[in-house]
Design a protein around this motif. Sequence first.
Motif, short mmCIF file in Angstrom:
data_model
loop_
_atom_site.label_atom_id
_atom_site.label_comp_id
_atom_site.label_asym_id
_atom_site.label_seq_id
_atom_site.Cartn_x
_atom_site.Cartn_y
_atom_site.Cartn_z
N ARG A 148 9.83 15.78 -14.41
CA ARG A 148 9.46 14.45 -14.39
C ARG A 148 9.93 13.75 -15.67
O ARG A 148 9.87 14.02 -16.68
N ARG A 149 10.53 12.47 -15.28
CA ARG A 149 11.04 11.76 -16.30
C ARG A 149 10.80 10.16 -16.05
O ARG A 149 11.21 9.41 -15.39
N GLY A 150 9.53 10.00 -16.70
CA GLY A 150 9.02 8.62 -16.60
C GLY A 150 8.35 8.62 -15.03
O GLY A 150 7.47 9.43 -14.68
N GLU A 151 8.85 7.62 -14.36
CA GLU A 151 8.45 7.50 -12.98
C GLU A 151 9.26 8.20 -11.85
O GLU A 151 9.13 7.96 -10.86
N THR A 197 14.47 11.29 -7.46
CA THR A 197 13.60 10.42 -6.40
C THR A 197 12.87 9.60 -7.34
O THR A 197 12.40 10.04 -8.33
N ASP A 198 12.10 8.61 -6.68
CA ASP A 198 11.27 7.66 -7.50
C ASP A 198 9.84 8.29 -7.17
O ASP A 198 9.65 9.11 -6.59
N ALA A 199 8.86 7.43 -7.67
CA ALA A 199 7.26 7.93 -7.57
C ALA A 199 7.13 7.84 -6.06
O ALA A 199 5.93 8.59 -5.81
N ASP A 200 7.34 7.04 -5.37
CA ASP A 200 7.11 7.28 -3.84
C ASP A 200 8.07 8.30 -2.96
O ASP A 200 7.85 8.15 -1.93
N GLY A 201 8.92 8.85 -3.76
CA GLY A 201 9.55 10.01 -2.99
C GLY A 201 10.90 9.52 -2.36
O GLY A 201 11.74 10.41 -1.77
N ALA A 242 0.94 -1.21 0.16
CA ALA A 242 -0.10 -0.20 -0.05
C ALA A 242 0.82 1.27 -0.09
O ALA A 242 0.35 2.49 -0.35
N ILE A 243 2.12 1.08 0.30
CA ILE A 243 3.00 2.23 0.51
C ILE A 243 3.04 3.01 -0.83
O ILE A 243 2.84 4.29 -0.64
N GLY A 244 3.17 2.57 -1.84
CA GLY A 244 3.63 3.36 -3.05
C GLY A 244 2.20 4.21 -3.43
O GLY A 244 2.47 5.56 -3.70
N ALA A 245 1.12 3.85 -3.31
CA ALA A 245 -0.24 4.69 -3.53
C ALA A 245 -0.34 5.56 -2.43
O ALA A 245 -0.74 6.73 -2.61
N ALA A 246 -0.12 5.21 -1.09
CA ALA A 246 -0.43 6.17 -0.16
C ALA A 246 0.49 7.12 0.12
O ALA A 246 0.05 8.31 0.63
N ALA A 247 1.81 6.96 -0.08
CA ALA A 247 2.68 7.85 0.43
C ALA A 247 3.66 8.33 -0.62
O ALA A 247 4.74 8.76 -0.52
N ARG A 271 31.98 18.06 -14.67
CA ARG A 271 32.63 16.87 -13.97
C ARG A 271 31.63 16.35 -12.58
O ARG A 271 31.38 17.27 -12.02
N GLU A 272 31.26 15.15 -12.79
CA GLU A 272 30.29 14.62 -11.76
C GLU A 272 31.09 14.04 -10.63
O GLU A 272 31.98 12.94 -10.68
N VAL A 273 30.65 13.92 -9.51
CA VAL A 273 30.88 13.38 -8.43
C VAL A 273 29.71 12.53 -7.83
O VAL A 273 28.72 13.36 -7.27
N VAL A 274 29.63 11.47 -7.75
CA VAL A 274 28.24 10.69 -7.21
C VAL A 274 28.41 10.48 -5.70
O VAL A 274 29.49 9.86 -5.20
N ILE A 275 27.38 11.13 -5.11
CA ILE A 275 27.40 10.99 -3.73
C ILE A 275 26.56 9.74 -3.11
O ILE A 275 27.01 8.97 -2.56
N ILE A 276 25.46 9.46 -3.79
CA ILE A 276 24.52 8.31 -3.23
C ILE A 276 24.10 7.93 -4.61
O ILE A 276 23.44 8.54 -5.51
N ASP A 277 23.99 6.63 -4.73
CA ASP A 277 23.76 5.82 -5.81
C ASP A 277 22.81 4.56 -5.59
O ASP A 277 23.69 3.62 -5.26
N ASN A 278 21.34 4.69 -5.36
CA ASN A 278 20.68 3.39 -4.97
C ASN A 278 20.13 2.64 -6.19
O ASN A 278 19.63 1.71 -6.04
N THR A 279 20.63 3.28 -7.44
CA THR A 279 20.35 2.44 -8.81
C THR A 279 21.22 1.01 -8.77
O THR A 279 20.82 0.29 -9.31
#
Length: 388
Positions: A148-151, A169-173, A75-80, A186-194
């Motif tokens: 917005r890019r896709g979801e 962020t994803d659709a659930d934030g 239920a989390i995705g829809a509710a939050a 030049r990019e420094v990646v800090i967090i990558d949850n992908t």
Amino acid sequence: MAPAQPATPPQAAPAAPPAGSPPGAPPRPPREGRPGPGQTEATPPAAAPPVPGQPPAPDQRQGRRDGIGLGGAAAIGAAAGAIGGIMATQGADRIDDIRGRREERREGDVTIIREPGRTILRDGERTIIRRDETQRFRDLGLEGRTERRGEENRTVFERPDGTRIVTVTDADGRLIRRARLDRNDREVVIIDNTRRDRPRQRFSDEVVVLERPQLRIPRERYIVDAERADRDLIYETIVAPPLAPLPRRYTLDEVRYSPDLRARMRSVDIDTVTFESGSWDVAQGQAQRLQVIADSIRRALQKSPNEVFLVEGHTDAVGADIDNLSLSDRRAESVAEILTRDFAVPAENLTTQGYGEQYLKVATQEAERQNRRVTLRRITPLLAGQQR
């Protein structure tokens, strides 16, 4: 309640852990006369006798996870969907100002509580809090543009020097990726949850259960009290390697909600900054005490600009658990903002999480200023799967 302290120090801890022992210590006795929604740290329940408190052991070993249970996860995705940032805090600086502005509803087995700047998710006795992962940048005066890019939502904040902070962020934030780009892209990646080692999971599976490593250092060097530590010890603590090998890399949510994971990293208890009951405001005189912490973080970032530090918020054990969870999360955010605004710690290298009253420094159910505090922990090795 007081939030996140490192998970119980490894098994060298005594049978009845001392005050301030981190997550995973034996559960404290059940509290009688649990205060109602109208009571906070500042309004202790009249009839509730004090009971010595200990951090509760996560009950995932009894078939549940530290967070939303299996029944309500879907239920989390829809509710939050829009995590916490739908409303700004709008000038509130005490939990009393927040409580009356909450909206609550049920989605399956999950209770969703929306309040200014936060979303609280509860399934049975397990409760977690989430926030808009971009709001702190706005609170610090940066203007962002979101597309917005896709979801997914991609938010870009640009600093006067041309540096850009990109948060996805994803659709659930939930945070997917955060990176810093300089003027030359030049990019420094800090967090990558992908970069996940497993497919996307339900929230209940975000809690990681690991065997606690044996503590081979004195406990006072495992959880360091900032008030008693010098600069060298604080720096040594926040750059120390994990206490035991890491089987893999972990997502930010796994780190936030898994006491066993956090227990692998040493921490600094910032007891030089405490809070008035029911408030997340840091007094001006106390804010200056964060200088040594900020110096240590910036020193670490000079060597490794993609380090990530978790600021964990805590409360004492007086008051309703929902109030304390919200209060602790806001305390962590307040300290993170000061580290950036007053001491030039890059906001993108900090993340925050409140743990309410779960991890008390002083084992008491009564009002206790020492329990109203924050803790700092480097979590980069957990996110990257590094062994040092």
